[in-house]
Every structure is written in C-alpha cells, then in structure tokens.
Design a protein around this motif. Structure first.
Motif, mmCIF file in Angstrom:
data_model
loop_
_atom_site.group_PDB
_atom_site.id
_atom_site.type_symbol
_atom_site.label_atom_id
_atom_site.label_comp_id
_atom_site.label_asym_id
_atom_site.label_seq_id
_atom_site.Cartn_x
_atom_site.Cartn_y
_atom_site.Cartn_z
ATOM 1 N N GLY A 42 1.126 -1.246 -0.170
ATOM 2 C CA GLY A 42 0.326 0.158 -0.197
ATOM 3 C C GLY A 42 0.807 1.721 -0.383
ATOM 4 O O GLY A 42 2.081 1.684 0.812
ATOM 5 N N TYR A 50 -4.368 6.937 -2.359
ATOM 6 C CA TYR A 50 -3.753 5.899 -2.057
ATOM 7 C C TYR A 50 -4.118 4.688 -2.097
ATOM 8 O O TYR A 50 -5.047 4.729 -3.099
ATOM 9 C CB TYR A 50 -4.767 5.078 -0.168
ATOM 10 N N THR A 52 -3.273 0.601 -4.098
ATOM 11 C CA THR A 52 -2.064 -1.024 -4.544
ATOM 12 C C THR A 52 -0.726 -0.678 -5.298
ATOM 13 O O THR A 52 -1.543 -0.742 -6.359
ATOM 14 C CB THR A 52 -2.487 -2.385 -3.774
ATOM 15 N N PRO A 67 -10.943 -1.271 -7.042
ATOM 16 C CA PRO A 67 -11.379 -2.964 -7.705
ATOM 17 C C PRO A 67 -10.949 -2.502 -9.141
ATOM 18 O O PRO A 67 -12.141 -1.988 -10.382
ATOM 19 C CB PRO A 67 -12.459 -2.837 -7.204
ATOM 20 N N ASP A 84 1.703 -2.523 5.822
ATOM 21 C CA ASP A 84 0.028 -3.505 5.750
ATOM 22 C C ASP A 84 -1.296 -2.556 6.922
ATOM 23 O O ASP A 84 -2.635 -2.335 6.392
ATOM 24 C CB ASP A 84 0.333 -5.283 5.720
ATOM 25 N N TYR A 87 -2.130 0.705 5.745
ATOM 26 C CA TYR A 87 -3.038 1.101 4.440
ATOM 27 C C TYR A 87 -4.465 0.379 5.003
ATOM 28 O O TYR A 87 -5.187 0.982 4.677
ATOM 29 C CB TYR A 87 -2.365 0.333 3.881
ATOM 30 N N ASN A 88 -4.369 -0.809 5.820
ATOM 31 C CA ASN A 88 -5.817 -1.040 6.154
ATOM 32 C C ASN A 88 -6.969 -0.405 6.611
ATOM 33 O O ASN A 88 -7.931 -0.771 6.079
ATOM 34 C CB ASN A 88 -5.526 -2.980 6.486
ATOM 35 N N ARG A 89 -6.234 -0.158 7.908
ATOM 36 C CA ARG A 89 -6.649 1.323 8.298
ATOM 37 C C ARG A 89 -7.359 2.141 7.927
ATOM 38 O O ARG A 89 -8.500 2.765 7.910
ATOM 39 C CB ARG A 89 -5.968 1.219 9.861
ATOM 40 N N VAL A 91 -7.572 2.048 4.632
ATOM 41 C CA VAL A 91 -8.770 2.838 3.021
ATOM 42 C C VAL A 91 -9.539 1.949 2.955
ATOM 43 O O VAL A 91 -10.755 1.914 3.215
ATOM 44 C CB VAL A 91 -7.404 1.451 2.178
ATOM 45 N N HIS A 92 -9.813 0.735 4.114
ATOM 46 C CA HIS A 92 -10.384 0.175 4.925
ATOM 47 C C HIS A 92 -11.532 0.108 5.748
ATOM 48 O O HIS A 92 -12.375 -0.536 6.098
ATOM 49 C CB HIS A 92 -10.396 -1.693 5.033
ATOM 50 N N GLY A 93 -11.228 0.969 6.667
ATOM 51 C CA GLY A 93 -11.510 1.384 8.129
ATOM 52 C C GLY A 93 -10.822 0.177 8.986
ATOM 53 O O GLY A 93 -12.174 0.071 9.837
ATOM 54 N N ASP A 94 -10.181 -0.064 8.757
ATOM 55 C CA ASP A 94 -10.590 -2.110 10.185
ATOM 56 C C ASP A 94 -9.374 -1.318 11.094
ATOM 57 O O ASP A 94 -9.147 -0.254 11.141
ATOM 58 C CB ASP A 94 -9.211 -2.513 9.080
#
Length: 158
Positions: A42, A50, A52, A67, A84, A87-89, A91-94
C-alpha cells in the motif's frame, strides 16, 4: 580585508553546505523507500491518493487505485510506502487489534494507573468526593452580581 568582514561569508557557505547535505540525505532515503516497493504494497502518492502497487518498473509504478482501476505513476510521485496495518486502517477502516496499544482521549490516564484513579474517587470513609470547584465558582459569581447590584443601587440613590 579583516576576518570580521569574511566571517558572514564563511557562515553562509557553511550553512549552504549543511542544507544541501541534509537535502541529499532526504532524497536518498526517499529513493530507498521507493525501491522497497513490491507488488501488493500500500502506498500514498504525493497528491494524497492511496493505492496498491501492482507492478514496479525502472521509472514507473502501476497502481490499483480502485478494484479493477489501474494507473501508471512515476516512482517520484510516491510519497510514502505504508505498512499493511496502516494502509488497511486508512483505506478499509479496519480497527486495530484488541491487544494493540490504544491511545487515551485524555492525559490523566498517562500519568495515573487505574488503581490510583479508583483510590482518588473514593475517600477512606467510603464516600465519594464532592467537587466544590464549580459551587465555589458559582458562589463567587453570585457575590459579584450582588456587589454590582448594590453598587448600582447606591449610585442610583445618590
């Protein structure tokens, strides 16, 4: 010429040397960071997008910005290579893991332990402490209002 006249020029040349050396170190660190990019990493572009990494070339990088949506960027356009988790936090709100470090909302938890906070909340007699600061402030404000009213009344009476 005296040394006093040359001193500002010497200082200026030394400052320029230090600034260019610092800038070169930053450029080298950025180039090293960009060379560590691999497919699946990421990244954040210098424009704040942002994406990939899909492919890395000599001067360019293929990014998947959504996608199925790919774009070719210059390597110099990559502002940061992200871990990782970060990036996931973003972009994806993890949410972070349960055992991950949680940053408190206030500074009191940084200086007090949970036991200290509980001990401060309860006195030895078992009764909760009463916060008198607000009542004292209200009483002081009421006294000021009465004093002003009295002063106004005396001024009107004279």
């Amino acid at each position: 010429m005296s040394i006093v006249t040359l001193l500002p020029f010497i200082v200026l040349i030394g400052a320029m040397f230090l600034m260019t050396r610092s800038a070169k170190k930053k450029q080298q660190a950025a180039a090293e960071m960009r060379n560590q990019m691999q497919p699946g990493t990421g990244v954040r572009t210098i424009g704040g997008m942002y994406a990939t990494v899909k492919e890395v070339g000599d001067e360019t990088v293929l990014l998947e910005v959504a996608p199925g949506v790919h774009a070719v960027y210059a390597k110099n356009a990559i502002g940061a290579v992200l871990a990782d988790e970060e990036y996931n936090r973003i972009v994806h709100g993890d949410e972070p893991e349960a055992d991950a470090t949680v940053v408190p909302d206030d500074a009191s938890s940084l200086t007090e332990s949970a036991e200290d906070a509980e001990h401060d909340a309860v006195e030895v007699s078992g009764e909760a402490k009463t916060d008198l600061t607000k009542k004292a402030d209200e009483a002081e404000a009421d006294a000021e209002v009465k004093k002003d009213a009295k002063a106004d009344g005396e001024a009107d009476g004279k």
